[in-house]
Structure formats: C-alpha cells, structure tokens
Design an enzyme around this catalytic site. Structure first.
Site, short mmCIF file in Angstrom:
data_model
loop_
_atom_site.label_atom_id
_atom_site.label_comp_id
_atom_site.label_asym_id
_atom_site.label_seq_id
_atom_site.Cartn_x
_atom_site.Cartn_y
_atom_site.Cartn_z
N LYS A 205 1.24 -7.80 -10.52
CA LYS A 205 0.97 -8.99 -9.70
C LYS A 205 0.93 -10.26 -10.58
O LYS A 205 1.38 -11.32 -10.16
CB LYS A 205 -0.33 -8.81 -8.92
CG LYS A 205 -0.24 -7.73 -7.83
CD LYS A 205 0.80 -8.07 -6.78
CE LYS A 205 0.82 -7.10 -5.61
NZ LYS A 205 1.81 -7.45 -4.57
N TYR B 224 -1.58 -2.55 -11.40
CA TYR B 224 -1.48 -3.50 -10.28
C TYR B 224 -1.71 -4.92 -10.79
O TYR B 224 -0.96 -5.84 -10.46
CB TYR B 224 -2.52 -3.12 -9.22
CG TYR B 224 -2.42 -3.89 -7.92
CD1 TYR B 224 -1.43 -3.59 -6.98
CD2 TYR B 224 -3.33 -4.90 -7.61
CE1 TYR B 224 -1.35 -4.28 -5.77
CE2 TYR B 224 -3.26 -5.59 -6.41
CZ TYR B 224 -2.28 -5.28 -5.49
OH TYR B 224 -2.20 -5.97 -4.30
N SER C 120 -1.43 -11.47 -5.53
CA SER C 120 -2.78 -10.97 -5.24
C SER C 120 -3.77 -11.76 -6.08
O SER C 120 -3.40 -12.34 -7.11
CB SER C 120 -2.87 -9.49 -5.62
OG SER C 120 -4.20 -9.03 -5.58
N1 LIG Z 1 -4.61 -5.90 1.68
C1 LIG Z 1 -5.07 -6.35 0.52
O1 LIG Z 1 -6.26 -6.22 0.17
C2 LIG Z 1 -4.14 -7.11 -0.40
C3 LIG Z 1 -4.71 -8.00 -1.33
C4 LIG Z 1 -3.85 -8.68 -2.19
C5 LIG Z 1 -2.50 -8.49 -2.11
N2 LIG Z 1 -1.98 -7.61 -1.20
C6 LIG Z 1 -0.52 -7.45 -1.16
O2 LIG Z 1 -0.09 -7.74 0.14
C7 LIG Z 1 1.19 -7.11 0.34
C8 LIG Z 1 1.19 -6.44 1.71
O3 LIG Z 1 0.26 -5.38 1.69
P1 LIG Z 1 -0.66 -5.02 2.94
O4 LIG Z 1 -2.05 -5.32 2.57
O5 LIG Z 1 -0.09 -5.63 4.17
O6 LIG Z 1 -0.51 -3.44 2.93
P2 LIG Z 1 0.21 -2.43 3.96
O7 LIG Z 1 0.19 -1.12 3.28
O8 LIG Z 1 -0.39 -2.59 5.30
O9 LIG Z 1 1.70 -2.99 4.04
C9 LIG Z 1 2.64 -2.80 3.00
C10 LIG Z 1 4.03 -2.72 3.61
O10 LIG Z 1 4.98 -2.59 2.54
C11 LIG Z 1 5.89 -1.56 2.91
N3 LIG Z 1 6.49 -0.97 1.71
C12 LIG Z 1 5.91 -0.17 0.78
N4 LIG Z 1 6.82 0.22 -0.13
C13 LIG Z 1 7.99 -0.36 0.22
C14 LIG Z 1 9.30 -0.35 -0.34
N5 LIG Z 1 9.60 0.38 -1.44
N6 LIG Z 1 10.27 -1.08 0.27
C15 LIG Z 1 10.00 -1.78 1.40
N7 LIG Z 1 8.79 -1.81 1.98
C16 LIG Z 1 7.80 -1.11 1.39
C17 LIG Z 1 5.04 -0.55 3.69
O11 LIG Z 1 5.83 0.33 4.46
C18 LIG Z 1 4.19 -1.49 4.53
O12 LIG Z 1 4.84 -1.87 5.73
C19 LIG Z 1 1.39 -6.18 -0.85
O13 LIG Z 1 2.27 -6.79 -1.77
C20 LIG Z 1 0.00 -6.06 -1.44
O14 LIG Z 1 0.03 -5.76 -2.81
C21 LIG Z 1 -2.77 -6.93 -0.35
#
Ligand SMILES: NC(=O)c1ccc[n+]([C@@H]2O[C@H](COP(=O)([O-])OP(=O)(O)OC[C@H]3O[C@@H](n4cnc5c(N)ncnc54)[C@H](O)[C@@H]3O)[C@@H](O)[C@H]2O)c1
Length: 248
Positions: free
Chosen positions: A157, A153, A140
């Site tokens: 990260k 977080y 992130s």
């Molecule tokens: N969306 C943002 O703003 C953003 C920014 C930076 C980083 N991220 C990172 O991107 C990644 C994906 O997140 P996203 O934005 O798609 O969110 P999201 O909530 O749409 O998707 C997250 C996915 O991870 C799965 N998950 C959660 N816990 C789990 C576990 N214990 N085992 C297996 N799967 C699990 C959920 O079921 C979901 O399908 C994450 O690592 C998040 O930290 C997101």
C-alpha cells in the site's frame, strides 16, 4: 470545488463486485455515470452491473491483459473512459518471519501493487483519448502509518502511494489526475478476520459510505498526486507529507 457531474461519464472500477468498489459503483451510477465493474467475482459483479445498467468484465488485475480487456470493454460498450477506480485488493500478504508464505506474498503484491501498475498502464491511452480524466487508487491508512501486524500489506500500500505521488505531476499537463484513497478500517468482507478484535478494543470502524464520501471528495477537488485519508470522525483530506531535506 465543483460537485461531480456523472452524466455521460464512464467509470471503470476494479474490485467493483463487492465492498468499497461496489458501493462506489452505486454512487457513481446514481450520479448518472456508466459503470464497468472489473472483478474476479463474476456472480456478484454481473448481478450488480445488471442492477446499475452497467457492464461486468471478468478481470484478474494480476494479469496485464485482463486490465487491457476491461478498458477495451468500457470503450466498446460506452464509447470511452473518463474515470478509473483501481481498487481491487486483498489483505492476506502475511509477514516475513514465522508467518512468511511465498504464495500469499506473491498474490498480495500481484493484486495490490502489480494490479494497480497494470491498471494505470491500461487506462492511460483511453483517458488521453478523452482529453483527460481521473485515476483514483485505493491504498490504505496502512500506507501512512506503521502496520506491525501486516508488513506486506503495509509495503504494497505504501508503494501504491509512492506510485501515485510520482504519476500525479507526470500526467498533470495532459489533464489526467492521479490520487490515492487511504481508508482506515472499513466495514467490508476484507475486515472480517480483524473485526472482532477491533470491536473489543473499541477502535472505530468506518462505514463503507464514509469511504465513498472520501472518494467523491477526491473527485470534486482539484489536486493531483495526493493521498487522501478517510478516518472516522474527520473530514477526508490530502495527507500533508513533510518536506524532505534536500542536499546542502
Ligand atoms: N475495508 C478496509 O478496512 C480497507 C481499509 C483500507 C483499504 N482497503 C482497500 O480497499 C480496497 C477494497 O477492499 P474492500 O474493503 O472493499 O474489500 P472486499 O473484499 O469487500 O472487496 C475487494 C474486491 O476486490 C476483488 N478482488 C480481489 N482480488 C482480485 C483480483 N485479483 N482481480 C480483480 N478483483 C479482485 C474481490 O473479488 C472484491 O470484489 C482494497 O484495495 C483494500 O486493500 C480496505
């Protein structure tokens, strides 16, 4: 820079049922790759895997055995593994002061840090068996900038970026590249609690498609051990860490 050739490639995507993982799965499958979605959300994961001609494996990344089973399922169904997108993540780790919550802390460290470590450990033998491959981890921008609103977080990260910087050179000789994807705020379910506040302040939010483009740029590049930022209005690039002072 060669464009990613997906035909015949097998990709494992943790957190592949929703958000960034699901959008990346669609893109990889569209490029001809076989996708294996590993997630705790069986409903969304099974439906997407069926639509993409891929597989779904119920996998809680906090459990090492689940990551091993996901790799085994990919090898059994599609004959091997070329690409691992270790992307599952949660944003609810809280802080260390009045808002400290031990269960939330352990859960967030378990998913965002342990889950990546266990994932790397599980996929390495399968990538080696193919003579090399790619590991891309979703970190992130919280790893690269201070996050006073989400210290746990920010910590997990940043740890993931440290891990990737260590693993990149460690596995370069065997043709395994390890890189981190560092998105800014992107429009997925994880952002729901923050979205209204971001919109009020006019902070730009990435489309999930922009994050997928950054993922593809990492695949198409040659480097390893890099942390690529994905920020609105800028092309994705590896973040340039400044040289640290050595002893004199
Ligand atoms: N969306 C943002 O703003 C953003 C920014 C930076 C980083 N991220 C990172 O991107 C990644 C994906 O997140 P996203 O934005 O798609 O969110 P999201 O909530 O749409 O998707 C997250 C996915 O991870 C799965 N998950 C959660 N816990 C789990 C576990 N214990 N085992 C297996 N799967 C699990 C959920 O079921 C979901 O399908 C994450 O690592 C998040 O930290 C997101």
């Amino acid at each position: 820079m060669a464009a990613f050739e997906g035909a015949g490639k097998v990709a494992l995507i943790t957190g592949g049922a929703r958000g960034i993982g699901a959008a990346t799965a669609r893109r990889l499958a569209g490029a001809g790759a076989r996708v294996v979605l590993a997630d705790i959300d069986a409903g969304a994961g099974e439906a997407l895997a069926a639509a993409l001609g891929g597989s779904f494996v119920r996998c809680d990344v906090r459990e090492p055995a689940d990551s091993e089973a996901a790799v085994a399922a990919a090898v059994e169904r599609f004959g091997g593994l070329d690409l691992a997108f270790l992307n599952a993540g949660v944003a609810h780790g809280g802080g260390l002061g009045d808002d400290f919550d031990l269960a939330a802390y352990r859960d967030a460290m378990g998913v965002n840090l342990d889950g990546v470590c266990f994932g790397v450990h599980a996929v390495l033998p399968a990538l080696r068996a193919r003579g090399g491959g790619d590991i891309i981890v979703t970190a992130s921008m919280a790893a690269l900038t201070p996050t006073p609103f989400a210290p746990v977080y920010g910590a997990n990260k940043a740890a993931v970026v440290g891990l990737v910087r260590a693993l990149g050179p460690a596995h370069a000789a065997e043709g395994i590249r390890v890189n981190a994807l560092c998105p800014s705020f992107a429009d997925t379910d994880i952002l729901v609690p923050l979205k209204a506040q971001l919109e009020e302040t006019g902070f730009p939010i990435l489309d999930v498609g922009d994050v997928v483009e950054a993922f593809m740029a990492i695949l198409d590049a040659a480097g390893t051990g890099d942390a690529w930022y994905a920020v609105p209005g800028r092309p994705p690039e590896p973040f340039r860490f400044r040289g640290v002072p050595g002893p004199r």
